[in-house]
Design an enzyme around this catalytic site. Structure first.
Site, PDB file in Angstrom:
ATOM      1  N   HIS A   1     -10.641   7.090   1.687  1.00 62.31           N
ATOM      2  CA  HIS A   1      -9.273   6.982   1.165  1.00 62.31           C
ATOM      3  C   HIS A   1      -9.194   5.887   0.110  1.00 62.31           C
ATOM      4  CE1 HIS A   1      -9.362   3.814   4.221  1.00 62.31           C
ATOM      5  NE2 HIS A   1      -8.379   3.234   3.543  1.00 62.31           N
TER       6      HIS A   1
ATOM      7  N   LYS B   1      -7.099  -4.797  -2.912  1.00 61.42           N
ATOM      8  CA  LYS B   1      -7.859  -5.289  -1.762  1.00 61.42           C
ATOM      9  C   LYS B   1      -8.807  -4.213  -1.246  1.00 61.42           C
ATOM     10  CE  LYS B   1      -3.931  -4.253   1.288  1.00 61.42           C
ATOM     11  NZ  LYS B   1      -4.573  -3.334   2.229  1.00 61.42           N
TER      12      LYS B   1
ATOM     13  N   CYS C   1      -1.854  -2.580   7.792  1.00 62.58           N
ATOM     14  CA  CYS C   1      -1.810  -3.514   6.666  1.00 62.58           C
ATOM     15  C   CYS C   1      -0.534  -4.355   6.628  1.00 62.58           C
ATOM     16  CB  CYS C   1      -2.030  -2.769   5.362  1.00 62.58           C
ATOM     17  SG  CYS C   1      -3.705  -2.058   5.274  1.00 62.58           S
TER      18      CYS C   1
ATOM     19  N   ASP D   1       0.788  -1.245   0.000  1.00 61.37           N
ATOM     20  CA  ASP D   1       0.000   0.000   0.000  1.00 61.37           C
ATOM     21  C   ASP D   1       0.818   1.292   0.000  1.00 61.37           C
ATOM     22  OD1 ASP D   1      -1.957  -1.909   0.239  1.00 61.37           O
ATOM     23  OD2 ASP D   1      -2.777  -1.182   2.132  1.00 61.37           O
TER      24      ASP D   1
ATOM     25  N   ASP E   1      -4.712  -0.742  -1.853  1.00 63.46           N
ATOM     26  CA  ASP E   1      -6.052  -0.512  -1.319  1.00 63.46           C
ATOM     27  C   ASP E   1      -6.895   0.060  -2.452  1.00 63.46           C
ATOM     28  OD1 ASP E   1      -6.521  -1.277   1.299  1.00 63.46           O
ATOM     29  OD2 ASP E   1      -6.662   0.757   2.093  1.00 63.46           O
TER      30      ASP E   1
ATOM     31  N   HIS F   1     -17.509   3.029   0.885  1.00 67.90           N
ATOM     32  CA  HIS F   1     -17.122   1.779   1.556  1.00 67.90           C
ATOM     33  C   HIS F   1     -17.543   1.797   3.022  1.00 67.90           C
ATOM     34  CE1 HIS F   1     -14.496  -1.426   3.152  1.00 67.90           C
ATOM     35  NE2 HIS F   1     -14.553  -1.894   1.927  1.00 67.90           N
TER      36      HIS F   1
END
Length: 201
Positions: free
Chosen positions: A85, A110, A155, A12, A50, A56
């Site tokens: 984000h 992901k 992460c 990420d 990401d 979301h």
């Protein structure tokens, strides 16, 4: 060059996690030169990204009256609510402009399921829905993973722990990571990684 059974997993390194981004990690951009140099040591390099749909469920803006960094209970467990984000197709979701992309054998996206967040490169936060990364690595005969990227305590941490639980040999290069440290999350992450045999170097 490392042995063929080793891979570099770059977590990420995206604009929204770097200074000026929506969920900026302090000094997040400073790790890019070290990561770029490390890529030359590995025949297999995987980047994670990401890649959230707008609205979301992990975004605070999706929950009336909730603010970023508050906790809520989701069907799969506790969830930190984040600022919007890494929205699919946005500038914030793009990789940092200085990150080398040409050595990447695979980019794993992901967090695409609107109902489930996904910290780990291996599983969504329900801990059962796979991203497909394990099968890719197994197919190449890879057993040892070196992990770098953002953020150490989210992460990177969850990816490293999941990889260790899947019986990969895992090393996290701390100088090529940066963390958020939300309510002691850095120490908790380091303890959790060490507890499952992840090497922190």
């Amino acid at each position: 060059m490392r042995a063929s059974h080793e891979a570099l997993i770059v977590i990420d390194v995206q604009n929204d996690f770097c200074p000026g981004g929506a969920l900026a990690v302090a000094e997040g951009d400073q790790i890019v030169p070290e990561i770029n140099a490390l890529m030359d040591d590995f025949a297999t390099v995987v980047l994670t990204q990401d890649w959230h749909p707008a609205g979301h469920s992990s975004f605070a803006s999706s929950h009336d009256g909730k603010n970023p960094l508050e906790m809520i209970d989701m069907p799969y467990g506790p969830q930190v609510l984040w600022p919007d984000h890494c929205v699919q197709g946005s500038a914030g979701a793009e990789f940092h402009k200085d990150l080398r992309l040409e050595p990447a054998n695979l980019i794993i996206r992901k967090g695409m399921n609107p109902a489930i967040d996904s910290y780990s490169a291996f599983f969504e936060n329900d801990q059962t829905t796979p991203t497909g990364l394990e099968g890719y690595l197994r197919g190449l005969g890879i057993t040892h993973l070196t992990m770098v990227g953002l953020a150490t305590d989210f992460c990177v941490h969850f990816s490293a722990v999941d990889a260790a639980k899947l019986d990969f040999d895992v090393t996290v290069v701390e100088s090529a990571c940066r963390g958020i440290d939300l309510n002691g999350s850095m120490q908790a992450a380091q303890d959790a990684m060490k507890a499952v045999g992840v090497k922190l170097v």
